[in-house]
Design a protein around this motif. Structure first.
Motif, PDB file in Angstrom:
ATOM      1  N   SER A   1       7.267  15.257  33.440  1.00 51.50           N
ATOM      2  CA  SER A   1       8.633  14.776  33.707  1.00 51.50           C
ATOM      3  C   SER A   1       9.634  15.289  32.673  1.00 51.50           C
ATOM      4  O   SER A   1      10.772  15.603  33.020  1.00 51.50           O
ATOM      5  N   HIS A   2       9.217  15.403  31.424  1.00 56.18           N
ATOM      6  CA  HIS A   2      10.183  15.846  30.397  1.00 56.18           C
ATOM      7  C   HIS A   2      10.446  17.350  30.514  1.00 56.18           C
ATOM      8  O   HIS A   2      11.567  17.807  30.310  1.00 56.18           O
TER       9      HIS A   2
ATOM     10  N   GLY B   1       3.455   3.656  36.150  1.00 59.11           N
ATOM     11  CA  GLY B   1       2.115   3.257  35.742  1.00 59.11           C
ATOM     12  C   GLY B   1       1.434   4.402  35.003  1.00 59.11           C
ATOM     13  O   GLY B   1       2.095   5.352  34.570  1.00 59.11           O
ATOM     14  N   VAL B   2       0.120   4.332  34.890  1.00 59.32           N
ATOM     15  CA  VAL B   2      -0.587   5.284  34.024  1.00 59.32           C
ATOM     16  C   VAL B   2      -0.465   6.739  34.478  1.00 59.32           C
ATOM     17  O   VAL B   2      -0.579   7.651  33.668  1.00 59.32           O
TER      18      VAL B   2
ATOM     19  N   HIS C   1       5.794   7.833  23.878  1.00 56.51           N
ATOM     20  CA  HIS C   1       5.959   6.409  24.179  1.00 56.51           C
ATOM     21  C   HIS C   1       6.988   5.798  23.231  1.00 56.51           C
ATOM     22  O   HIS C   1       7.278   6.335  22.164  1.00 56.51           O
TER      23      HIS C   1
ATOM     24  N   ARG D   1      12.715  17.710  33.567  1.00 56.29           N
ATOM     25  CA  ARG D   1      14.105  17.326  33.272  1.00 56.29           C
ATOM     26  C   ARG D   1      14.836  18.444  32.539  1.00 56.29           C
ATOM     27  O   ARG D   1      16.014  18.697  32.801  1.00 56.29           O
TER      28      ARG D   1
ATOM     29  N   ARG E   1       2.214   8.189  35.538  1.00 57.01           N
ATOM     30  CA  ARG E   1       3.603   8.692  35.405  1.00 57.01           C
ATOM     31  C   ARG E   1       3.552  10.197  35.143  1.00 57.01           C
ATOM     32  O   ARG E   1       2.775  10.687  34.344  1.00 57.01           O
TER      33      ARG E   1
ATOM     34  N   GLN F   1       5.016   3.575  29.637  1.00 61.33           N
ATOM     35  CA  GLN F   1       4.276   4.759  30.083  1.00 61.33           C
ATOM     36  C   GLN F   1       4.964   6.045  29.656  1.00 61.33           C
ATOM     37  O   GLN F   1       4.631   7.132  30.143  1.00 61.33           O
ATOM     38  N   GLY F   2       5.933   5.946  28.787  1.00 58.67           N
ATOM     39  CA  GLY F   2       6.537   7.162  28.268  1.00 58.67           C
ATOM     40  C   GLY F   2       7.510   7.856  29.198  1.00 58.67           C
ATOM     41  O   GLY F   2       7.630   9.082  29.177  1.00 58.67           O
ATOM     42  N   HIS F   3       8.218   7.103  30.037  1.00 60.90           N
ATOM     43  CA  HIS F   3       9.252   7.726  30.875  1.00 60.90           C
ATOM     44  C   HIS F   3      10.381   8.297  30.010  1.00 60.90           C
ATOM     45  O   HIS F   3      11.083   9.211  30.431  1.00 60.90           O
TER      46      HIS F   3
END
Ligand code: HEM
Ligand code: SF4
Lengths: 62, 395
Positions: free
Chosen positions: B346-347, B339-340, A31, B350, B342, A11-13
């Motif tokens: 987030s980037h 999951g989808v 991804h 961060r 997410r 999921q591209g974390h």
């Protein structure tokens, strides 16, 4: 040692390619893209770090 | 429902309490004794890593349909309240815009913004970290990213709080403020979109306006619904995380020195403190079918809260996660969900957190809570009401 990637689970974390950038990379969507299939000698720890930090269990080692 | 070992049963406010608790870890530990808690007439709670992860991975069953989150919006929040397959379309447009490589270009600008904010109080030797730093930073970054005037800062903060923290003790009391604020947000972005059509710009908003999937562009309504969500999802969450991280470091001098003396610790320290604090303690879902978890039946249409904070400290799944280790490896936490859905940001988050922690500690490596301060965390999303710090006046 081989790295496996389940693209449906990723999921591209971005944990893998941030922690081990010479083994994992990101595509345009963030991804995971595997840069190697077989883990080069001496790089097992980095491979494990990338794999084990994935929150989605999308990566594996075999 | 069974009572816990202290003889109390979780009440409807448990999710709110998880955010505001002095020690959410202790509360999570108590909740995890049972896989599912049912709060009659409200929702079920999934408490363990394995169950939370499995639910995140089944968006067709644990759906994000619009009734999961009601925040005064008149149309679904995009992409938060959209399920696959439509969700995929939006993420294909938005993911590249928020991908790490794209976000990395922002770093220098965030460095400048962080230092400008520190300039305002460094020489004074004290600040309320929450008011003076954690609140303005994410909002300023967001305005820059979207190409919006910095003069709109106060209005944005008002819009964010009007949705996330409206006055009133109950949903009913909060409703009028939410509805009024939502109208203001739609109106603000409608006006902005119209201006941008007349005078195109080159920023995130322009990229969203110009993007398409399979040759189809987003409609104005869709763009508004995305912008609305950005205000809710992208401002308060970073404030919460900054408060949580600096609140922790102000009370744990050894850990503070560990990262102040060695910058290379900062990225993993941030992952660890996001895991430990889990500023977003839970994500909501609505069941599309009847399911059973741990012998507990849950029915189609019922609401389920996935306790990602409790999952993040579940030592049955990952031994050792009941303490803080700034160099923890591995650390596959779910602080940004999973999951989808997410976290799209987030980037970006961060980068903001990393730069904030790094630049702050370069200038103010030693600081402490103003003596006598009792920290109070907020409900729902875990931020601090105030975080008064003192330090030697710095240049
Ligand atoms: C440290 C700060 C942040 C935290 C802890 C956080 C946490 C989360 C979580 C847990 C979710 C999942 C919600 C769910 O599954 O229902 C989420 C989704 C989302 N977040 Fe964040 N977030 C943060 C910062 C940001 C920022 C800076 C943005 C910027 C725009 C953002 C935008 C979004 C969006 C658009 C979604 C919805 C994604 C989807 O449904 O596909 N977040 N966030
Ligand atoms: S850490 Fe896992 S989910 Fe994230 S990019 Fe790597 S493989 Fe994908």
């Amino acid at each position: 040692m081989r790295i496996t990637l389940d693209v449906d689970r990723c999921q591209g974390h971005g944990r893998c390619y941030v922690l081990a950038p010479d083994l994992f990379d990101a595509d345009d969507f963030g991804h995971c893209v595997l840069l190697v299939d077989d883990v080069p000698a001496g790089r097992e720890d980095d491979a494990r770090t990338g794999v084990e930090n994935c929150p989605e269990q999308a990566l594996g080692l075999e | 429902m069974e009572a816990d070992d202290e003889g109390r049963s979780p009440s409807g406010s448990v999710v709110v309490d998880l955010a505001s608790a002095d020690d959410p870890r202790a509360m999570s530990r108590m909740l995890r004794q049972q896989r599912v808690h049912t709060i009659e007439g409200m929702f079920h709670l999934l408490t363990r890593r394995e169950d939370v992860e499995a639910a995140l991975r089944k968006p067709a069953v644990y759906t994000s349909r619009p009734e999961a989150v009601q925040l005064g919006n008149i149309r679904p929040l995009i992409p938060l309240s959209v399920d696959p397959p439509k969700h995929v379309k939006y993420r294909r447009i938005l993911d590249p815009l928020f991908a790490p490589k794209h976000m990395a270009a922002l770093e220098d600008e965030v460095v400048t913004l962080v230092n400008q904010i520190v300039d305002r109080f460094a020489a004074k030797g004290s600040c309320d970290f929450h008011e003076d730093f954690a609140v303005p930073l994410p909002c300023t970054v967001f305005l820059r990213l979207m190409g919006l005037p910095l003069a709109d800062l106060d209005m944005f903060l008002e819009m964010k709080d009007g949705i996330i923290r409206p006055p009133g003790a109950t949903q009913e009391e909060q409703e009028p403020t939410r509805r009024r604020t939502a109208q203001n947000i739609y109106a603000y972005f409608e006006k902005t979109l119209a201006e941008r059509r007349r005078a195109p710009t080159d920023d995130l908003l322009a990229q969203i306006m110009g993007s398409s999937v399979d040759g189809v562009q987003l409609t104005d309504e869709e763009i508004l619904d995305i912008c609305f969500l950005f205000i809710i999802a992208g401002l308060d969450t970073v404030t919460d995380s900054l408060d949580c991280i600096f609140g922790y470091l102000s009370q744990e001098p050894e850990h503070r020195r560990q990262l102040a003396s060695d910058e290379s610790v900062i990225p993993s320290a941030i992952e660890e403190l996001l895991r430990w604090e889990s500023p977003v303690p839970a994500v909501p879902r609505v069941l599309s079918e009847d399911v059973e978890v741990g012998g507990c039946p849950m029915k189609a249409g019922e609401h389920v809260m996935l306790l990602i904070g409790a999952a993040n400290t579940d030592d049955a799944a990952h031994p050792g996660v009941d303490s803080v280790d700034l160099l923890r490896n591995p650390n596959p936490h779910l602080a940004f969900g999973g999951g989808v859905h997410r976290c799209l940001g987030s980037h970006l988050a961060r980068i903001e957190l990393r730069v904030a922690v790094r630049e702050w500690h370069k200038r103010i490596p030693e600081y402490e809570l103003v003596p006598g301060t009792v920290l109070q965390y907020t409900e729902g999303l875990r931020s601090l009401h105030h975080l008064p710090l003192t330090f030697a006046p710095a240049g």
